[in-house]
Design a protein around this motif. Structure first.
Motif, PDB file in Angstrom:
ATOM      1  N   ARG A   1     -44.715  42.844 -49.372  1.00  8.03           N
ATOM      2  CA  ARG A   1     -45.355  42.837 -47.976  1.00  8.03           C
ATOM      3  C   ARG A   1     -46.799  41.844 -48.347  1.00  8.03           C
ATOM      4  O   ARG A   1     -46.919  41.132 -47.162  1.00  8.03           O
ATOM      5  CB  ARG A   1     -45.814  44.201 -47.759  1.00  8.03           C
ATOM      6  CG  ARG A   1     -44.725  45.200 -47.294  1.00  8.03           C
ATOM      7  CD  ARG A   1     -45.028  46.383 -47.050  1.00  8.03           C
ATOM      8  NE  ARG A   1     -46.042  46.726 -46.154  1.00  8.03           N
ATOM      9  CZ  ARG A   1     -46.758  47.589 -45.575  1.00  8.03           C
ATOM     10  NH1 ARG A   1     -46.777  48.649 -46.325  1.00  8.03           N
ATOM     11  NH2 ARG A   1     -47.650  47.522 -44.596  1.00  8.03           N
ATOM     12  N   VAL A   2     -47.383  41.865 -49.200  1.00  8.58           N
ATOM     13  CA  VAL A   2     -48.649  40.985 -49.400  1.00  8.58           C
ATOM     14  C   VAL A   2     -48.029  39.472 -49.494  1.00  8.58           C
ATOM     15  O   VAL A   2     -48.815  38.732 -48.680  1.00  8.58           O
ATOM     16  CB  VAL A   2     -49.415  41.283 -50.702  1.00  8.58           C
ATOM     17  CG1 VAL A   2     -50.329  40.302 -50.936  1.00  8.58           C
ATOM     18  CG2 VAL A   2     -50.035  42.715 -50.536  1.00  8.58           C
ATOM     19  N   HIS A   3     -47.193  39.195 -50.173  1.00  6.96           N
ATOM     20  CA  HIS A   3     -46.579  38.084 -50.231  1.00  6.96           C
ATOM     21  C   HIS A   3     -46.078  37.589 -48.605  1.00  6.96           C
ATOM     22  O   HIS A   3     -46.195  36.596 -48.193  1.00  6.96           O
ATOM     23  CB  HIS A   3     -45.344  38.127 -51.069  1.00  6.96           C
ATOM     24  CG  HIS A   3     -44.796  36.746 -51.768  1.00  6.96           C
ATOM     25  ND1 HIS A   3     -44.597  35.807 -50.912  1.00  6.96           N
ATOM     26  CD2 HIS A   3     -45.197  36.089 -52.866  1.00  6.96           C
ATOM     27  CE1 HIS A   3     -44.356  34.538 -51.552  1.00  6.96           C
ATOM     28  NE2 HIS A   3     -45.000  34.712 -52.985  1.00  6.96           N
TER      29      HIS A   3
ATOM     30  N   PRO B   1     -41.248  61.578 -62.973  1.00 10.22           N
ATOM     31  CA  PRO B   1     -41.390  60.954 -61.562  1.00 10.22           C
ATOM     32  C   PRO B   1     -41.334  59.200 -61.766  1.00 10.22           C
ATOM     33  O   PRO B   1     -40.620  58.676 -60.902  1.00 10.22           O
ATOM     34  CB  PRO B   1     -42.440  61.649 -60.957  1.00 10.22           C
ATOM     35  CG  PRO B   1     -42.483  62.723 -62.023  1.00 10.22           C
ATOM     36  CD  PRO B   1     -42.145  62.629 -63.149  1.00 10.22           C
ATOM     37  N   GLY B   2     -42.375  58.821 -62.696  1.00  3.81           N
ATOM     38  CA  GLY B   2     -42.373  57.413 -62.572  1.00  3.81           C
ATOM     39  C   GLY B   2     -41.112  56.563 -62.880  1.00  3.81           C
ATOM     40  O   GLY B   2     -41.137  55.505 -62.566  1.00  3.81           O
ATOM     41  N   LEU B   3     -39.867  57.243 -63.424  1.00  3.79           N
ATOM     42  CA  LEU B   3     -38.849  56.560 -63.510  1.00  3.79           C
ATOM     43  C   LEU B   3     -37.977  56.282 -62.141  1.00  3.79           C
ATOM     44  O   LEU B   3     -37.467  55.312 -62.087  1.00  3.79           O
ATOM     45  CB  LEU B   3     -37.740  57.448 -64.703  1.00  3.79           C
ATOM     46  CG  LEU B   3     -38.174  57.166 -65.913  1.00  3.79           C
ATOM     47  CD1 LEU B   3     -37.059  58.188 -66.737  1.00  3.79           C
ATOM     48  CD2 LEU B   3     -37.974  55.960 -66.599  1.00  3.79           C
ATOM     49  N   TYR B   4     -38.314  57.036 -61.313  1.00  6.60           N
ATOM     50  CA  TYR B   4     -37.574  57.241 -60.124  1.00  6.60           C
ATOM     51  C   TYR B   4     -38.340  56.661 -58.974  1.00  6.60           C
ATOM     52  O   TYR B   4     -37.745  56.091 -57.766  1.00  6.60           O
ATOM     53  CB  TYR B   4     -36.900  58.568 -59.679  1.00  6.60           C
ATOM     54  CG  TYR B   4     -36.034  58.941 -61.032  1.00  6.60           C
ATOM     55  CD1 TYR B   4     -35.044  58.431 -61.150  1.00  6.60           C
ATOM     56  CD2 TYR B   4     -36.528  59.712 -61.807  1.00  6.60           C
ATOM     57  CE1 TYR B   4     -33.969  58.737 -62.306  1.00  6.60           C
ATOM     58  CE2 TYR B   4     -35.684  60.212 -63.006  1.00  6.60           C
ATOM     59  CZ  TYR B   4     -34.516  59.636 -63.287  1.00  6.60           C
ATOM     60  OH  TYR B   4     -33.749  60.000 -64.207  1.00  6.60           O
ATOM     61  N   GLU B   5     -39.671  56.980 -58.990  1.00  2.00           N
ATOM     62  CA  GLU B   5     -40.578  56.624 -57.618  1.00  2.00           C
ATOM     63  C   GLU B   5     -40.371  55.101 -57.067  1.00  2.00           C
ATOM     64  O   GLU B   5     -40.545  54.963 -55.959  1.00  2.00           O
ATOM     65  CB  GLU B   5     -42.203  57.053 -57.846  1.00  2.00           C
ATOM     66  CG  GLU B   5     -42.207  58.507 -57.793  1.00  2.00           C
ATOM     67  CD  GLU B   5     -43.819  59.041 -58.328  1.00  2.00           C
ATOM     68  OE1 GLU B   5     -44.049  59.983 -58.415  1.00  2.00           O
ATOM     69  OE2 GLU B   5     -44.307  58.085 -59.102  1.00  2.00           O
ATOM     70  N   PRO B   6     -40.259  54.293 -58.026  1.00  2.00           N
ATOM     71  CA  PRO B   6     -40.568  52.793 -57.726  1.00  2.00           C
ATOM     72  C   PRO B   6     -39.002  52.531 -56.744  1.00  2.00           C
ATOM     73  O   PRO B   6     -38.996  51.871 -55.592  1.00  2.00           O
ATOM     74  CB  PRO B   6     -40.181  52.036 -59.005  1.00  2.00           C
ATOM     75  CG  PRO B   6     -40.817  52.926 -60.076  1.00  2.00           C
ATOM     76  CD  PRO B   6     -40.626  54.137 -59.454  1.00  2.00           C
ATOM     77  N   ALA B   7     -37.982  53.229 -56.649  1.00  2.00           N
ATOM     78  CA  ALA B   7     -36.723  53.181 -56.028  1.00  2.00           C
ATOM     79  C   ALA B   7     -37.120  53.711 -54.625  1.00  2.00           C
ATOM     80  O   ALA B   7     -36.217  53.156 -53.599  1.00  2.00           O
ATOM     81  CB  ALA B   7     -35.399  53.783 -56.867  1.00  2.00           C
ATOM     82  N   LEU B   8     -38.238  54.576 -54.410  1.00  2.00           N
ATOM     83  CA  LEU B   8     -38.188  54.996 -52.900  1.00  2.00           C
ATOM     84  C   LEU B   8     -39.357  54.203 -52.389  1.00  2.00           C
ATOM     85  O   LEU B   8     -39.334  54.405 -50.976  1.00  2.00           O
ATOM     86  CB  LEU B   8     -39.103  56.411 -53.253  1.00  2.00           C
ATOM     87  CG  LEU B   8     -38.121  57.500 -54.138  1.00  2.00           C
ATOM     88  CD1 LEU B   8     -39.120  58.623 -54.134  1.00  2.00           C
ATOM     89  CD2 LEU B   8     -36.920  57.738 -53.380  1.00  2.00           C
ATOM     90  N   HIS B   9     -39.654  53.050 -52.873  1.00  2.00           N
ATOM     91  CA  HIS B   9     -40.448  52.122 -52.180  1.00  2.00           C
ATOM     92  C   HIS B   9     -39.714  51.171 -51.534  1.00  2.00           C
ATOM     93  O   HIS B   9     -39.767  49.976 -51.659  1.00  2.00           O
ATOM     94  CB  HIS B   9     -41.679  51.689 -53.094  1.00  2.00           C
ATOM     95  CG  HIS B   9     -42.667  52.653 -53.371  1.00  2.00           C
ATOM     96  ND1 HIS B   9     -42.548  53.646 -54.554  1.00  2.00           N
ATOM     97  CD2 HIS B   9     -43.756  53.036 -52.841  1.00  2.00           C
ATOM     98  CE1 HIS B   9     -43.609  54.162 -54.516  1.00  2.00           C
ATOM     99  NE2 HIS B   9     -44.539  54.004 -53.539  1.00  2.00           N
ATOM    100  N   VAL B  10     -39.001  51.481 -50.370  1.00  2.00           N
ATOM    101  CA  VAL B  10     -38.131  50.784 -49.747  1.00  2.00           C
ATOM    102  C   VAL B  10     -39.021  50.194 -48.339  1.00  2.00           C
ATOM    103  O   VAL B  10     -40.195  50.623 -48.091  1.00  2.00           O
ATOM    104  CB  VAL B  10     -36.933  51.317 -49.313  1.00  2.00           C
ATOM    105  CG1 VAL B  10     -36.107  51.760 -50.455  1.00  2.00           C
ATOM    106  CG2 VAL B  10     -37.324  52.585 -48.535  1.00  2.00           C
ATOM    107  N   PRO B  11     -38.461  48.934 -47.792  1.00  2.00           N
ATOM    108  CA  PRO B  11     -39.075  48.805 -46.692  1.00  2.00           C
ATOM    109  C   PRO B  11     -39.270  49.926 -45.793  1.00  2.00           C
ATOM    110  O   PRO B  11     -38.367  50.674 -45.500  1.00  2.00           O
ATOM    111  CB  PRO B  11     -38.225  47.528 -46.110  1.00  2.00           C
ATOM    112  CG  PRO B  11     -37.618  46.975 -47.514  1.00  2.00           C
ATOM    113  CD  PRO B  11     -37.354  48.188 -48.146  1.00  2.00           C
ATOM    114  N   GLY B  12     -40.518  50.005 -45.044  1.00  2.00           N
ATOM    115  CA  GLY B  12     -40.835  51.141 -44.100  1.00  2.00           C
ATOM    116  C   GLY B  12     -41.545  52.260 -44.843  1.00  2.00           C
ATOM    117  O   GLY B  12     -41.895  53.179 -44.267  1.00  2.00           O
ATOM    118  N   VAL B  13     -41.526  52.077 -46.052  1.00  2.00           N
ATOM    119  CA  VAL B  13     -42.353  53.204 -47.046  1.00  2.00           C
ATOM    120  C   VAL B  13     -43.760  52.671 -47.561  1.00  2.00           C
ATOM    121  O   VAL B  13     -43.499  51.796 -48.201  1.00  2.00           O
ATOM    122  CB  VAL B  13     -41.456  53.884 -48.114  1.00  2.00           C
ATOM    123  CG1 VAL B  13     -42.320  54.622 -48.795  1.00  2.00           C
ATOM    124  CG2 VAL B  13     -40.211  54.451 -47.618  1.00  2.00           C
TER     125      VAL B  13
END
Length: 483
Positions: free
Chosen positions: A286-288, A394-406
């Protein structure tokens, strides 16, 4: 790096050094390099006149700005050890930290001392409190005095006292612990300088354009390179106007600052760096998209600043499990302990914890692995969730939840009886994105989580805590339990 900056300061240099922000976002010069030179010399002479010698501890509770920077530079010049005192920590914690650091002198601005009389309501609203300082150490005020504050530390006339050239302790930074056992990181002059050089080489500041950022690790390398530094505006809307007027060559903001700025319509220029809390691939993307030439996530600890960095393109392309935090910076070494914890070492690593023996390897508290020179995290060890007989990090899976809109997502455990836990994802939508759209966007990543799939998803604001505004997992767990 600190020595380079001290050597470059001259009383006749009119170039801007520290910039503030006017109401319309217009840059305001808070200090020129000449001002910074005179302040540093005056405070060094004043501290020297009070009998402070190399190795003495100086407590500092001054808000970020030219005066706090000058005090820190003066202390470094004299070989003093600075104990950083956070006025927002609360009176009991501050008293404990003062007892642990045992400073010979405390310098504080008026706001940090505003705990009595007419200023007490203001201090409580600002969460500022430095009670009974004089009971533990002599206290002086830098900057404007207000009724009830300690005597002033006036700038002493004359030349700058002779500097200290050796190594030794440079700074004490309190991180955690209790009021009975405060925990603090001790950096030496050598490790502090190595960290500054690592930041300089990562940010690559040049004299022509300003840098936007307020931390000591941003100020010193940028000023040493000849660039002015603008302290970020406190409100997102003003920050947006400030960045538009300034067009900085580089920007350093924490992830919460970045999210708030993006929500307010921020347009970035140059290179953007974010750290002090987890930085998702989606946030960097998003910053990019908002104009940055490069968007970097920086992995850093108080003990090792900085340790690794990753640019948006590489982070977005990563398809493995866990959170890619980047390539190790030059000189930093990493390995994984038998219990899966990531360990770090290097010239910019802290010497020790206050009151403890020196250690070569820093325990990060993060579960992680090292792939060549890349570091991938799997979450905090203490954040592990036990569901059934399975350990879920949690840290193994949290990155996958950061989809567009989150904007932000955390996975927490909620007690389910008999020592078992339910797994709940607390997901914060981006501004203007409805909950239904967020749930729809999460269907695929949730399906791919296999046995670690959360039992429930709560769409809500993720609670934050601390000065760096990291996710407050305990509060998120309470929120999840109540939902």
């Amino acid at each position: 790096m600190l020595g380079d900056l001290l050597a470059s300061l001259r009383d006749d240099d009119p170039r801007p050094a520290v910039l503030g922000c006017g109401r319309t976002g217009r840059p305001v010069v808070r200090a020129t390099r000449a001002d910074l030179s005179r302040l540093t010399t005056g405070y060094a002479a004043a501290l020297h006149a009070r009998g402070l010698v190399p190795g003495d501890t100086l407590g500092v509770a001054v808000r970020p700005g030219p005066r706090s920077l000058a005090v820190l530079l003066a202390a470094y010049h004299l070989g003093l050890r600075v104990a950083v005192l956070d006025p927002t920590a609360g009176p009991d914690v501050l008293l404990a930290r003062l007892g642990a650091a045992q400073p010979r002198l405390v310098v504080a601005d008026a706001a940090a001392q505003a705990v009595a009389g007419w200023a007490a309501p203001l201090a409580r609203r600002a969460h500022l409190a430095l009670p009974e300082l004089a009971a533990l150490a002599p206290t002086v005020t830098v900057g404007r005095r207000l009724p009830g504050t300690a005597p002033a530390l006036p700038l002493a006339p004359g030349p700058r006292p002779r500097g200290y050239d050796g190594d030794g302790d440079a700074v004490i930074v309190f991180t955690s612990g209790t009021t009975s056992r405060p925990r603090a990181v001790v950096h030496t002059r050598a490790s502090l300088t190595a960290g500054m050089r690592a930041v300089h080489d990562l940010v690559r500041p040049v004299p022509e354009r300003a840098v936007l950022g307020g931390t000591f690790f941003v100020l010193v390398p940028s000023l040493a390179a000849g660039a002015a530094v603008a302290l970020p505006a406190r409100t997102p809307r003003r920050l947006v106007r400030q960045a538009a007027r300034l067009a900085p060559q580089a920007t350093y903001l924490t992830p919460p600052q970045v999210r708030a700025a993006l929500a307010a319509g921020m347009r970035f220029t140059g290179r953007v760096y974010s750290g002090s809390a987890p930085v998702s691939a989606e946030l960097l993307a998003r910053v990019h998209r908002a104009g940055a030439d490069e968007a970097w996530g920086v992995y850093a600890l108080t003990e090792v600043f900085p340790a690794a960095a990753v640019e948006s393109t590489a982070k977005s392309a990563f398809t493995g499990t866990g959170d890619l935090v980047g390539e190790l910076l030059p000189g930093v070494r990493a390995r994984t302990a038998a219990d899966g914890q990531l360990l770090l070492a290097g010239p910019n690593a802290a010497d020790r914890y206050l009151g403890a023996d020196r250690t070569e390897w820093v325990e990060t508290g993060d579960v992680g692995r090292v792939e060549g020179t890349r570091v991938v995290l799997g979450g905090r060890r203490k954040d592990m969730i036990l569901r059934g007989a399975e350990n879920i990090y949690p840290g193994l899976y949290e990155p996958a939840l950061h989809v567009p809109g989150v904007d932000l997502a955390v996975i927490v455990g909620v007690p389910a009886g008999d020592g078992d836990e339910r797994v709940v994802a607390v997901v914060q939508p981006a501004a203007g994105v409805p909950a239904e759209a967020v749930r729809a966007a999460l269907r695929v990543p949730l399906d791919r989580m296999g046995s670690a799939r959360p039992d429930a998803v709560v769409v809500a604001q993720v609670p934050l805590a601390g000065r760096s505004r990291k996710p407050d997992r305990a509060a998120a767990a309470r929120l999840a339990a109540a939902s």
